[in-house]
Write a protein that holds these residues in place. Structure first.
Motif: not given
Length: 363
Positions: A58-87
């Motif tokens: 979506l970069e060439p249409s100029g859409t990406t910069e607008r999406l980035l301005a509105r969204g939240l950047r998630l930087r990690r994915l946590n896998f948990r077994s109940d409350r215990h962090l696995l990875a």
């Protein structure tokens, strides 16, 4: 006499797939017309993750910069077994300018796409329903119902981007092979205080259910679960202040045999559906629509289905396997799953990079 290249391509469906296809055509100067049977854009959002591949496309249409301005950047994915962090899967392990998942409500993504399309001179024709079509060797004749009146529209090509219950696919009589899992899942958006970091997606694997918690914006979270009541599965320290929206759904794994029937093409959920685990659905549809539009504008239509069908089939297999893994109920299966994340995937930078590239649509 008007040539085929001067007449608008007709796009059925103004969701993310159809909007992406129409926008790519419009920005390349190819006439396009897009219609949708609904009266207006939906304010509810099934999808919320925008991956790196989508941001690239979506970069060439100029859409990406607008999406980035509105969204939240998630930087990690946590896998948990109940409350215990696995990875913890670090999304930043890949060498890419978009080394994060952008959390943004689908309704907002659609609003931005529709806005950019209008800026290119094309507006969505709402309350316009496809009632039938005839695909000939030189054109497609579509019967559209709008304002209580039916009319025939002729187009050089037609794009069916009208979702899992596609009227285009039904009009063509194409089988949608696959299966539907009978288990009920829930999407719930809540405003709450959250005891964990704000820039991570958390996946909790419990003995009888799975719960995904995805930050959307400060204080607003998406819950995805196969439990009977997702709010009861939240970890200690979570304080819910209000429920915004909820919806029940069942996961289907289906795909058409061919994404093309003469001058009619299918894209997105009209061509394939699968589990939301992995956040590939909307992104894969946007990629379908964009790549199809490029071929409509530049040539190479004969390769569209041959290229897109295997990718769709692979995503169906992968999401099916991951969903089965996360929802495992047998104690031994759960034990092996937890060891896989904790002792194999978690410590391995190589495996993490491979997994992240798939999540981001880059592999």
């Amino acid at each position: 006499m008007t040539g085929a290249g001067d007449r608008p391509v007709l796009v059925i469906g103004a969701g993310p797939t159809g909007l992406a296809a129409a926008l790519e055509l419009a920005r390349r100067g190819r006439p396009v017309r897009i219609v949708d049977k609904d009266a207006t854009r939906s304010q509810h959002s099934k999808a919320i993750g925008v991956n790196a591949r989508t941001l690239e496309l979506l970069e060439p249409s100029g859409t990406t910069e607008r999406l980035l301005a509105r969204g939240l950047r998630l930087r990690r994915l946590n896998f948990r077994s109940d409350r215990h962090l696995l990875a913890t899967i670090e999304l930043g392990r890949i060498a890419h300018r978009y080394n994060f998942m952008l959390a943004l409500l689908q309704a907002e993504t659609e609003r931005i796409l529709e806005q950019r399309l209008a800026e290119h001179g094309t507006t969505v024709e709402w309350s316009t329903e496809l009632r039938g079509l005839e695909a000939g060797p030189d054109q497609v004749r579509a019967k559209l119902l709008t304002g209580g009146k039916e009319r025939i529209v002729e187009a050089p090509y037609l794009v069916g981007a009208d979702g899992a219950h596609s009227a285009v696919r039904h009009a063509l009589g194409l089988p949608f092979r696959g299966e539907t899992d009978p288990a009920e899942w829930w999407l719930v958006d809540v405003r709450m205080d959250w005891p964990f970091e704000a820039e991570a997606l958390n996946l909790f694997a419990r003995p009888a259910s799975v719960l995904g918690v995805i930050p959307i914006e400060p204080g607003l979270f998406r819950l995805v679960s196969n439990g009977p009541e997702p709010l009861e599965l939240l970890p200690a320290g979570s304080t819910v202040h209000g429920e915004v929206w909820r919806s029940a759904f069942r996961i289907s794994y289906r795909q058409v045999d061919d994404y093309r029937a003469g001058r009619v093409f299918l894209a997105g959920d009209a061509a394939h559906v699968h589990s939301p685990v992995g956040a590939r659905g909307m992104n894969l549809g946007i990629e379908d629509g964009t790549m199809l539009a490029r071929k409509l504008a530049e040539g190479g239509l004969e390769t569209y289905s041959a290229e897109r069908h295997p990718l769709g089939a692979r995503v169906i297999r992968q999401t099916h396997a991951l969903t089965r893994l996360m929802t495992a109920r047998h104690p031994i299966a759960r034990f092996l799953r937890d060891r896989l994340f904790a002792q194999v995937i978690g410590p391995s930078a190589t495996l993490q990079r491979a997994l992240v590239r798939r999540i981001m649509g880059l592999a």
